[in-house]
Design a protein around this motif. Structure first.
Motif, PDB file in Angstrom:
ATOM      1  N   PRO A 167       0.762  -1.418   0.165  1.00 24.95           N
ATOM      2  CA  PRO A 167      -0.027   0.007  -0.063  1.00 24.95           C
ATOM      3  C   PRO A 167       0.751   1.145  -0.037  1.00 24.95           C
ATOM      4  CG  PRO A 167       0.091  -0.808   2.064  1.00 24.95           C
ATOM      5  CD  PRO A 167       0.516  -1.928   1.387  1.00 24.95           C
ATOM      6  N   ALA A 168       0.178   2.285  -0.387  1.00 23.35           N
ATOM      7  CA  ALA A 168       1.040   3.572  -0.535  1.00 23.35           C
ATOM      8  C   ALA A 168       1.389   3.932   0.869  1.00 23.35           C
ATOM      9  CB  ALA A 168       0.095   4.739  -1.167  1.00 23.35           C
ATOM     10  N   SER A 169       0.706   3.909   1.621  1.00 26.56           N
ATOM     11  CA  SER A 169       1.135   4.305   3.281  1.00 26.56           C
ATOM     12  C   SER A 169       2.545   3.462   3.617  1.00 26.56           C
ATOM     13  CB  SER A 169       0.068   4.131   3.939  1.00 26.56           C
ATOM     14  OG  SER A 169      -0.174   2.696   4.456  1.00 26.56           O
ATOM     15  N   VAL A 170       2.652   2.655   3.196  1.00 25.93           N
ATOM     16  CA  VAL A 170       4.015   1.685   3.396  1.00 25.93           C
ATOM     17  C   VAL A 170       5.238   2.429   2.987  1.00 25.93           C
ATOM     18  CG1 VAL A 170       5.278  -0.487   3.552  1.00 25.93           C
ATOM     19  CG2 VAL A 170       2.772  -0.424   4.290  1.00 25.93           C
ATOM     20  N   GLY A 171       5.106   2.688   1.518  1.00 33.27           N
ATOM     21  CA  GLY A 171       6.235   3.338   0.757  1.00 33.27           C
ATOM     22  C   GLY A 171       6.379   4.873   1.097  1.00 33.27           C
ATOM     23  N   GLU A 172       5.400   5.321   1.772  1.00 29.61           N
ATOM     24  CA  GLU A 172       5.545   6.888   2.222  1.00 29.61           C
ATOM     25  C   GLU A 172       6.184   6.590   3.474  1.00 29.61           C
ATOM     26  OE1 GLU A 172       1.351   8.042   2.290  1.00 29.61           O
ATOM     27  OE2 GLU A 172       1.412   8.093  -0.021  1.00 29.61           O
ATOM     28  N   ALA A 173       6.055   5.769   4.215  1.00 31.92           N
ATOM     29  CA  ALA A 173       6.686   5.730   5.597  1.00 31.92           C
ATOM     30  C   ALA A 173       8.045   5.545   5.462  1.00 31.92           C
ATOM     31  CB  ALA A 173       5.984   4.724   6.354  1.00 31.92           C
ATOM     32  N   ILE A 174       8.299   4.612   4.428  1.00 35.77           N
ATOM     33  CA  ILE A 174       9.747   4.254   4.041  1.00 35.77           C
ATOM     34  C   ILE A 174      10.426   5.502   3.626  1.00 35.77           C
ATOM     35  CG2 ILE A 174      11.334   3.125   2.659  1.00 35.77           C
ATOM     36  CD1 ILE A 174       9.346   0.845   2.725  1.00 35.77           C
ATOM     37  N   PHE A 228       2.870  -9.893   3.949  1.00 30.62           N
ATOM     38  CA  PHE A 228       1.527  -9.001   4.770  1.00 30.62           C
ATOM     39  C   PHE A 228       1.528  -7.321   4.446  1.00 30.62           C
ATOM     40  CE2 PHE A 228       3.894 -10.379   8.402  1.00 30.62           C
ATOM     41  CZ  PHE A 228       4.270  -9.455   9.135  1.00 30.62           C
ATOM     42  N   PHE A 229       1.993  -7.069   3.170  1.00 28.38           N
ATOM     43  CA  PHE A 229       1.732  -5.664   2.686  1.00 28.38           C
ATOM     44  C   PHE A 229       3.078  -4.815   3.047  1.00 28.38           C
ATOM     45  CE2 PHE A 229      -2.658  -6.687   3.577  1.00 28.38           C
ATOM     46  CZ  PHE A 229      -2.767  -7.279   2.543  1.00 28.38           C
ATOM     47  N   GLY A 230       4.049  -5.541   3.656  1.00 27.44           N
ATOM     48  CA  GLY A 230       5.472  -4.567   4.305  1.00 27.44           C
ATOM     49  C   GLY A 230       6.377  -4.632   3.137  1.00 27.44           C
ATOM     50  N   PRO A 231       7.757  -4.262   3.618  1.00 31.11           N
ATOM     51  CA  PRO A 231       8.851  -4.204   2.899  1.00 31.11           C
ATOM     52  C   PRO A 231       9.561  -5.467   3.144  1.00 31.11           C
ATOM     53  CG  PRO A 231       9.230  -3.065   4.944  1.00 31.11           C
ATOM     54  CD  PRO A 231       7.620  -3.413   5.012  1.00 31.11           C
ATOM     55  N   HIS A 232      10.614  -5.872   2.225  1.00 35.16           N
ATOM     56  CA  HIS A 232      11.312  -7.156   2.299  1.00 35.16           C
ATOM     57  C   HIS A 232      12.217  -7.274   3.548  1.00 35.16           C
ATOM     58  CE1 HIS A 232       9.692  -6.920  -1.711  1.00 35.16           C
ATOM     59  NE2 HIS A 232       9.750  -8.195  -2.000  1.00 35.16           N
ATOM     60  N   CYS A 233      11.809  -7.841   4.568  1.00 33.27           N
ATOM     61  CA  CYS A 233      12.720  -7.815   5.658  1.00 33.27           C
ATOM     62  C   CYS A 233      12.082  -9.070   6.462  1.00 33.27           C
ATOM     63  CB  CYS A 233      12.723  -6.617   6.470  1.00 33.27           C
ATOM     64  SG  CYS A 233      11.520  -5.915   7.110  1.00 33.27           S
ATOM     65  N   ALA A 234      12.592  -9.452   7.828  1.00 35.26           N
ATOM     66  CA  ALA A 234      11.875 -10.368   8.647  1.00 35.26           C
ATOM     67  C   ALA A 234      11.864  -9.906  10.115  1.00 35.26           C
ATOM     68  CB  ALA A 234      12.416 -11.627   8.328  1.00 35.26           C
ATOM     69  N   ALA A 235      11.388 -10.559  10.929  1.00 38.30           N
ATOM     70  CA  ALA A 235      11.138 -10.404  12.257  1.00 38.30           C
ATOM     71  C   ALA A 235      10.956 -11.865  13.210  1.00 38.30           C
ATOM     72  CB  ALA A 235      10.352  -9.346  12.783  1.00 38.30           C
ATOM     73  N   LEU A 236      11.892 -11.998  14.255  1.00 41.03           N
ATOM     74  CA  LEU A 236      11.587 -13.225  15.045  1.00 41.03           C
ATOM     75  C   LEU A 236      11.324 -12.612  16.473  1.00 41.03           C
ATOM     76  CD1 LEU A 236      13.924 -16.262  15.346  1.00 41.03           C
ATOM     77  CD2 LEU A 236      13.520 -14.723  17.380  1.00 41.03           C
ATOM     78  N   VAL A 275       1.519  -2.914   9.571  1.00 39.61           N
ATOM     79  CA  VAL A 275       0.758  -3.367  10.918  1.00 39.61           C
ATOM     80  C   VAL A 275      -0.307  -2.397  10.701  1.00 39.61           C
ATOM     81  CG1 VAL A 275       1.077  -3.945  12.984  1.00 39.61           C
ATOM     82  CG2 VAL A 275       2.612  -4.550  11.517  1.00 39.61           C
ATOM     83  N   ASP A 276      -0.037  -1.153  10.779  1.00 37.09           N
ATOM     84  CA  ASP A 276      -1.303  -0.313  10.942  1.00 37.09           C
ATOM     85  C   ASP A 276      -2.347  -0.185  10.012  1.00 37.09           C
ATOM     86  OD1 ASP A 276       0.167   0.961  13.345  1.00 37.09           O
ATOM     87  OD2 ASP A 276       1.194   2.310  12.448  1.00 37.09           O
ATOM     88  N   PHE A 277      -1.557  -0.365   8.749  1.00 37.92           N
ATOM     89  CA  PHE A 277      -2.656  -0.512   7.532  1.00 37.92           C
ATOM     90  C   PHE A 277      -3.760  -1.834   7.960  1.00 37.92           C
ATOM     91  CE2 PHE A 277      -3.929  -2.535   3.587  1.00 37.92           C
ATOM     92  CZ  PHE A 277      -4.430  -1.239   2.678  1.00 37.92           C
TER      93      PHE A 277
END
Length: 399
Positions: free
Chosen positions: A31-38, A220-228, A271-273
């Motif tokens: 979504p656009a909001s993710v790109g804008e946040a980045i 799930f709509f976010g950037p290319h990374c990961a979390a544990l 996550v907010d989206f």
């Protein structure tokens, strides 16, 4: 309430391309909001973390926001959230940190259901330490794990059980809590690959029995990374290789080098989206749970529509488990999957063929690698997408 798919789609600039995306299991649109946040984070005042000036505080706030967002998504403690470049990278790192604690005579358990990212790191670490590898077997007739010998496979020599919360190929959702209960009864740790699962369910890592749970926001709509996520006490007990001057604090001891703050900001925005889709009050966690109910209902209806269409076309559906995500793996008798995928692509329908890094499931199914097609439904998928997929396959088959 039902999911307003038309309104949701308006947030995704890439969907204006006209492509019907069924490649969500490999990575969703953004979504656009993710790109804008980045972009906002990367171009605003930004320095290494600190408190002296705004640029340092921005970095620190971004890291904190990322940990809090992922903690809300996974029902975890923000202090136990580790950033990673990818789930594969995190699994390699943690398999090696855990392997330091293994001794000859120990065993680990992996699954035939899993993406190779949750198999090979463990197998290779076991080989390096002289530790035996045991397998949870996949029943090709049901597309489910055969747990009839669980108590024999997971025993008092077991140190780690690595299993997926959902198969990225078949969509199968195995009974992770059952497997985890057995593992914990014999003192073993449970490492859960939640990369596919987190895109299609409300995750409670502790309720699953996961001692360590990994996922990838780009599913799930976010950037290319990961979390544990893991309990802080467990993280304190592990000692990865790291640079001498770098902090030994948890979770930072597992995050090598300067963090990509802009990517972390994108994760928080994703996550907010999702939370906003639930249109519910309460905490962000409560909003995420409400949103996932709407998404699940929508995705299930589309999955059933596509399943019916595939059956009418004579496709062999290998996704058969009673509990599964909206991801379908199928073969077309006498027809080449890659050719079918290319034909659909010529109609702007993206339904990939390939191995999808699911090497062990292919072997368990008795199928050549790359012999089938995988279609995955996402929240932005709609009836028109499903119709275009089925119409395209019908044209390819000459129906």
């Amino acid at each position: 309430m039902t999911l307003d798919v038309a309104a949701l789609r308006a947030h995704f600039p890439s969907l204006a391309s006209g492509i019907a995306h069924f490649d969500g299991p490999g990575g969703t649109q953004t979504p656009a909001s993710v790109g804008e946040a980045i972009a906002r984070t990367l171009t605003g005042p930004l320095s290494n973390r600190g408190t002296s000036v705004a640029s340092e505080r921005n970095a620190d706030d971004t890291v904190r926001g990322f940990r809090e967002a992922m903690a809300d998504l996974l029902a975890a403690d923000p202090r136990g959230v580790v950033y990673g470049r990818s789930a594969t990278q995190l699994t390699y790192d943690f398999s090696r940190a855990l392997a330091k604690t293994w001794a000859q005579g120990d065993e680990i358990v992996v699954s035939q259901l899993d993406h190779d990212g949750n198999v090979r790191p463990w197998v290779q670490a076991a080989e390096a330490r002289g530790v035996r590898v045991r397998w949870l077997r996949l029943n090709p007739d049901t597309a489910e794990l055969d747990l009839s010998d669980l108590d024999e496979i997971v025993n008092d020599r077991t140190r780690v059980v690595a299993v997926a919360a959902a198969s990225n190929l078949l969509g199968t959702i195995p009974p992770v809590a059952v497997i985890a209960a057995r593992a914990h009864a014999v003192g073993a740790l449970v490492y859960v690959d939640g990369v596919h699962y987190a895109a299609h369910a409300s995750v409670d890592a502790a309720a699953l029995g996961a001692d360590l749970f990994v996922c990838s926001p780009y599913k799930f709509f976010g950037p290319h990374c990961a979390a544990l996520v893991a309990d802080t006490a467990l993280l304190e007990s592990l000692h990865p290789d790291k640079l001498l001057p770098s902090t030994d604090a948890v979770p930072e001891r597992f995050e090598l080098g300067t963090l990509p703050y802009e990517m972390m900001a994108g994760v928080t925005a994703a996550v907010d989206f999702i939370a906003a889709l639930g249109d519910a009050g309460g905490s962000r966690r409560e909003q995420l749970v409400a949103a996932n109910r709407l998404i699940d209902e929508h995705e299930l209806a589309l999955r059933q529509q596509i399943e019916t269409g595939l059956a009418d076309l004579g496709a062999t559906l290998h996704s058969r488990a009673s509990e599964r995500t909206p991801t379908l793996f199928f073969t077309l008798a006498g027809r080449d999957a890659a050719e079918a995928s290319r034909f659909l692509a010529s109609r702007d329908v993206l339904a990939p063929a390939g191995s999808f890094y699911a090497y062990e499931p292919f072997r368990a199914l008795g199928l050549p690698v790359d012999s089938g097609m995988r279609v995955g439904v996402a929240a932005y998928s709609n009836d028109d997408d499903a119709d275009r997929l089925l119409d395209g396959l019908a044209a390819f088959l000459g129906r």
